[in-house]
Write a protein that holds these residues in place. Structure first.
Motif, PDB file in Angstrom:
ATOM      1  N   PHE A 286      38.180  35.743  30.623  1.00  0.00           N
ATOM      2  CA  PHE A 286      37.479  36.247  31.799  1.00  0.00           C
ATOM      3  C   PHE A 286      38.226  35.866  33.074  1.00  0.00           C
ATOM      4  O   PHE A 286      38.421  36.704  33.972  1.00  0.00           O
ATOM      5  CB  PHE A 286      36.059  35.674  31.832  1.00  0.00           C
ATOM      6  CG  PHE A 286      35.340  35.877  33.137  1.00  0.00           C
ATOM      7  CD1 PHE A 286      34.733  37.082  33.431  1.00  0.00           C
ATOM      8  CD2 PHE A 286      35.271  34.853  34.078  1.00  0.00           C
ATOM      9  CE1 PHE A 286      34.067  37.273  34.636  1.00  0.00           C
ATOM     10  CE2 PHE A 286      34.616  35.034  35.280  1.00  0.00           C
ATOM     11  CZ  PHE A 286      34.011  36.249  35.560  1.00  0.00           C
ATOM     12  N   LEU A 287      38.641  34.612  33.183  1.00  0.00           N
ATOM     13  CA  LEU A 287      39.324  34.153  34.391  1.00  0.00           C
ATOM     14  C   LEU A 287      40.638  34.894  34.600  1.00  0.00           C
ATOM     15  O   LEU A 287      40.996  35.251  35.724  1.00  0.00           O
ATOM     16  CB  LEU A 287      39.579  32.644  34.295  1.00  0.00           C
ATOM     17  CG  LEU A 287      38.345  31.736  34.376  1.00  0.00           C
ATOM     18  CD1 LEU A 287      38.743  30.293  34.132  1.00  0.00           C
ATOM     19  CD2 LEU A 287      37.637  31.891  35.715  1.00  0.00           C
ATOM     20  N   GLU A 288      41.353  35.127  33.509  1.00  0.00           N
ATOM     21  CA  GLU A 288      42.629  35.831  33.623  1.00  0.00           C
ATOM     22  C   GLU A 288      42.420  37.262  34.132  1.00  0.00           C
ATOM     23  O   GLU A 288      43.096  37.720  35.048  1.00  0.00           O
ATOM     24  CB  GLU A 288      43.337  35.859  32.267  1.00  0.00           C
ATOM     25  CG  GLU A 288      44.712  36.528  32.327  1.00  0.00           C
ATOM     26  CD  GLU A 288      45.433  36.477  30.986  1.00  0.00           C
ATOM     27  OE1 GLU A 288      46.556  37.008  30.907  1.00  0.00           O
ATOM     28  OE2 GLU A 288      44.873  35.924  30.027  1.00  0.00           O
ATOM     29  N   MET A 289      41.455  37.960  33.529  1.00  0.00           N
ATOM     30  CA  MET A 289      41.186  39.339  33.942  1.00  0.00           C
ATOM     31  C   MET A 289      40.642  39.385  35.363  1.00  0.00           C
ATOM     32  O   MET A 289      41.019  40.251  36.161  1.00  0.00           O
ATOM     33  CB  MET A 289      40.207  39.992  32.972  1.00  0.00           C
ATOM     34  CG  MET A 289      40.795  40.292  31.611  1.00  0.00           C
ATOM     35  SD  MET A 289      39.707  41.344  30.612  1.00  0.00           S
ATOM     36  CE  MET A 289      38.291  40.272  30.449  1.00  0.00           C
ATOM     37  N   ALA A 290      39.732  38.444  35.692  1.00  0.00           N
ATOM     38  CA  ALA A 290      39.155  38.418  37.037  1.00  0.00           C
ATOM     39  C   ALA A 290      40.225  38.142  38.083  1.00  0.00           C
ATOM     40  O   ALA A 290      40.257  38.775  39.144  1.00  0.00           O
ATOM     41  CB  ALA A 290      38.060  37.368  37.112  1.00  0.00           C
ATOM     42  N   GLY A 291      41.121  37.199  37.768  1.00  0.00           N
ATOM     43  CA  GLY A 291      42.192  36.873  38.699  1.00  0.00           C
ATOM     44  C   GLY A 291      43.099  38.064  38.970  1.00  0.00           C
ATOM     45  O   GLY A 291      43.448  38.359  40.122  1.00  0.00           O
ATOM     46  N   GLU A 292      43.471  38.777  37.907  1.00  0.00           N
ATOM     47  CA  GLU A 292      44.335  39.947  38.071  1.00  0.00           C
ATOM     48  C   GLU A 292      43.635  41.049  38.853  1.00  0.00           C
ATOM     49  O   GLU A 292      44.234  41.692  39.726  1.00  0.00           O
ATOM     50  CB  GLU A 292      44.753  40.472  36.685  1.00  0.00           C
ATOM     51  CG  GLU A 292      45.686  39.538  35.933  1.00  0.00           C
ATOM     52  CD  GLU A 292      45.983  40.036  34.525  1.00  0.00           C
ATOM     53  OE1 GLU A 292      45.413  41.089  34.146  1.00  0.00           O
ATOM     54  OE2 GLU A 292      46.779  39.394  33.816  1.00  0.00           O
ATOM     55  N   THR A 293      42.349  41.255  38.558  1.00  0.00           N
ATOM     56  CA  THR A 293      41.596  42.300  39.248  1.00  0.00           C
ATOM     57  C   THR A 293      41.436  41.980  40.725  1.00  0.00           C
ATOM     58  O   THR A 293      41.628  42.851  41.593  1.00  0.00           O
ATOM     59  CB  THR A 293      40.210  42.478  38.604  1.00  0.00           C
ATOM     60  OG1 THR A 293      40.366  42.772  37.219  1.00  0.00           O
ATOM     61  CG2 THR A 293      39.442  43.602  39.272  1.00  0.00           C
ATOM     62  N   VAL A 294      41.080  40.735  41.023  1.00  0.00           N
ATOM     63  CA  VAL A 294      40.890  40.345  42.420  1.00  0.00           C
ATOM     64  C   VAL A 294      42.198  40.437  43.192  1.00  0.00           C
ATOM     65  O   VAL A 294      42.226  40.903  44.344  1.00  0.00           O
ATOM     66  CB  VAL A 294      40.291  38.927  42.508  1.00  0.00           C
ATOM     67  CG1 VAL A 294      40.313  38.424  43.954  1.00  0.00           C
ATOM     68  CG2 VAL A 294      38.864  38.917  41.981  1.00  0.00           C
ATOM     69  N   ARG A 295      43.313  40.016  42.578  1.00  0.00           N
ATOM     70  CA  ARG A 295      44.610  40.121  43.261  1.00  0.00           C
ATOM     71  C   ARG A 295      44.926  41.572  43.612  1.00  0.00           C
ATOM     72  O   ARG A 295      45.426  41.869  44.708  1.00  0.00           O
ATOM     73  CB  ARG A 295      45.709  39.531  42.386  1.00  0.00           C
ATOM     74  CG  ARG A 295      45.844  38.018  42.484  1.00  0.00           C
ATOM     75  CD  ARG A 295      47.148  37.531  41.868  1.00  0.00           C
ATOM     76  NE  ARG A 295      47.167  37.782  40.434  1.00  0.00           N
ATOM     77  CZ  ARG A 295      46.707  36.935  39.514  1.00  0.00           C
ATOM     78  NH1 ARG A 295      46.154  35.800  39.904  1.00  0.00           N
ATOM     79  NH2 ARG A 295      46.783  37.214  38.234  1.00  0.00           N
ATOM     80  N   THR A 296      44.635  42.478  42.688  1.00  0.00           N
ATOM     81  CA  THR A 296      44.882  43.898  42.944  1.00  0.00           C
ATOM     82  C   THR A 296      44.017  44.403  44.092  1.00  0.00           C
ATOM     83  O   THR A 296      44.486  45.125  44.978  1.00  0.00           O
ATOM     84  CB  THR A 296      44.590  44.728  41.678  1.00  0.00           C
ATOM     85  OG1 THR A 296      45.442  44.276  40.619  1.00  0.00           O
ATOM     86  CG2 THR A 296      44.835  46.209  41.926  1.00  0.00           C
ATOM     87  N   LEU A 297      42.734  44.010  44.089  1.00  0.00           N
ATOM     88  CA  LEU A 297      41.828  44.463  45.140  1.00  0.00           C
ATOM     89  C   LEU A 297      42.174  43.847  46.494  1.00  0.00           C
ATOM     90  O   LEU A 297      41.998  44.492  47.535  1.00  0.00           O
ATOM     91  CB  LEU A 297      40.391  44.114  44.761  1.00  0.00           C
ATOM     92  CG  LEU A 297      39.824  44.877  43.558  1.00  0.00           C
ATOM     93  CD1 LEU A 297      38.451  44.326  43.180  1.00  0.00           C
ATOM     94  CD2 LEU A 297      39.727  46.364  43.862  1.00  0.00           C
ATOM     95  N   GLU A 298      42.681  42.622  46.472  1.00  0.00           N
ATOM     96  CA  GLU A 298      43.041  41.966  47.734  1.00  0.00           C
ATOM     97  C   GLU A 298      44.186  42.690  48.435  1.00  0.00           C
ATOM     98  O   GLU A 298      44.305  42.635  49.662  1.00  0.00           O
ATOM     99  CB  GLU A 298      43.407  40.505  47.485  1.00  0.00           C
ATOM    100  CG  GLU A 298      42.209  39.597  47.270  1.00  0.00           C
ATOM    101  CD  GLU A 298      42.599  38.149  47.091  1.00  0.00           C
ATOM    102  OE1 GLU A 298      41.800  37.278  47.479  1.00  0.00           O
ATOM    103  OE2 GLU A 298      43.701  37.890  46.572  1.00  0.00           O
TER     104      GLU A 298
END
Length: 398
Positions: A286-298
């Motif tokens: 979850f943390l890995e996917m969330a981190g990648e998703t948030v970086r993309t959105l940022e």
């Protein structure tokens, strides 16, 4: 097997629908019977020792201020012991703010210049005590004098159910957080917020219609409908932010648009994790996917303004050696991001949940005293430790 009729797809669908209808009506009857004769849930009254623990007023000072007439009169039981409603506790807190030494400590919520704290309770895996954590924190902070909004972002609506509602019946035609987030004719968030039987605690309920938000968001992205999902909850919260100190969000157990909408409106995250290998592995994913998703959105929306990221060890059994080892492993890797106090696994929480109650709602006389004291120490400890995190987010020394 010869002679055995295989059900047709239509009959299976009909059976599922019929079972759902029967179960829904049975649950509705069960809930009404549980809270009879009141259709809605009500909150019990609190003993002086509980008031002292919640407010920081000593028992002797509590008695003295009553005798001197400083505090409002309250109900007494057959033994003459005072019993307090949550509203009466709050009224006493107001007196202490005006007359007590360092009166501001009795109102621990927002002060001038403080931002609304929006906390998402998250995990990728079901059964990690997200809802249990969310409702106990919301109730504890309401009793402590904070103005709290509990926001249910899970279409399963477990948090909403804990407040005494039957979402599939009462919100079948609307009235949930979905109405404030939908892309077609959204309503102001204030129109879906409901007062609860808990003083200082309101609810933005969820229902099955919230699942439509996932498909609608995919369509909205394709057709560039604004505002985007990254902003929708944050914009909705702007309307009501002056009414609350804290918003506590119960997120669904998957990393979809609904969860991301919650995360991007939050000022901090609390991630629950059961200390087992499978649960920790799931959390890491979850943390890995969330981190990648948030970086993309940022890259599109700019930096995410999270003040803190904390982990809570949940459903913890201290006598379970593998759990203890895994808890130690988590602390060695995540260090002070892990709260020191775990949320214990307890029959008191499970038994109370059978009637949609929390440990703050059940009558202490109905529970084995040692069992209740043990879980209260755990839950209060978690809430008090996390409260320090919130105070620090407001720039206060604790």
């Amino acid at each position: 097997m010869a002679g055995t009729a295989r059900p047709t797809p239509g009959s299976i669908a009909g059976s599922i629908s019929s079972s759902a209808e029967r179960l829904s009506h049975a649950l509705n009857d069960h809930m009404r019977n549980s809270f009879h004769p009141e259709v809605r849930k009500t909150l019990r009254k609190f003993h002086p020792a509980e008031v002292a623990e919640l407010t920081g007023i000593s028992l002797s000072n509590l008695r003295t201020r009553h005798q001197e007439g400083d505090f409002p009169a309250v109900e007494t039981d057959s033994r003459g012991r005072r019993l307090y409603t949550a509203a009466e506790i709050d009224a006493i807190r107001d007196v202490m703010v005006r007359t007590g030494r360092n009166g501001e400590i009795y109102r621990p919520g927002r002060r001038e210049g403080d931002d609304l704290q929006v906390i998402s309770i998250v995990n990728f895996k079901g059964g990690s005590s997200k809802t249990t954590t969310a409702i106990h924190l919301a109730q504890r902070y309401a009793l402590r004098g904070y103005r709290v909004l509990a926001l249910d972002m899970d279409p399963q609506a477990s948090l909403t159910t804990m407040f005494g509602y039957r979402p599939e019946i009462e919100f079948a035609d609307g009235g949930t957080i979905y109405d404030a987030l939908r892309y077609s004719d959204p309503v102001p968030l204030s129109q879906v917020i409901r007062k609860t039987y808990f003083h200082n605690l309101d609810l933005a309920p969820a229902g099955l219609m919230l699942s439509e938000y996932e498909t609608e968001t995919a369509y909205a992205l394709q057709h560039r409908i604004e505002p985007a999902f990254t902003q929708r909850l944050a914009i909705a919260l702007e309307e009501i932010e002056e009414n609350y100190d804290l918003v506590i969000i119960d997120c669904p157990p998957q990393l979809g648009f609904t969860t991301m909408t919650s995360l991007l409106a939050s000022t901090g995250l609390l991630i629950t994790v059961v200390p087992s290998m499978l649960d920790v592995a799931s959390m890491a994913q979850f943390l890995e996917m969330a981190g990648e998703t948030v970086r993309t959105l940022e890259e599109i929306t700019g930096p995410t303004d999270w003040r803190f990221l904390k982990f809570l060890i949940a459903r913890y059994e201290p006598t379970d050696v593998p759990q203890s080892q895994m808890a130690g492993f988590l602390r060695s890797i995540l260090l002070d991001q892990v709260l020191n106090t775990p949320m214990l696994k307890s029959t008191a929480i499970s038994d109370a949940g059978m009637t949609q109650q929390t440990i703050y709602e059940i009558d202490p006389s109905q529970v084995v005293r040692r069992t209740l004291e043990r879980i209260l120490e755990s839950v209060n400890g978690v809430a008090d430790e996390f409260e320090k995190v919130l105070q620090e987010a407001w720039g206060r020394k604790v």
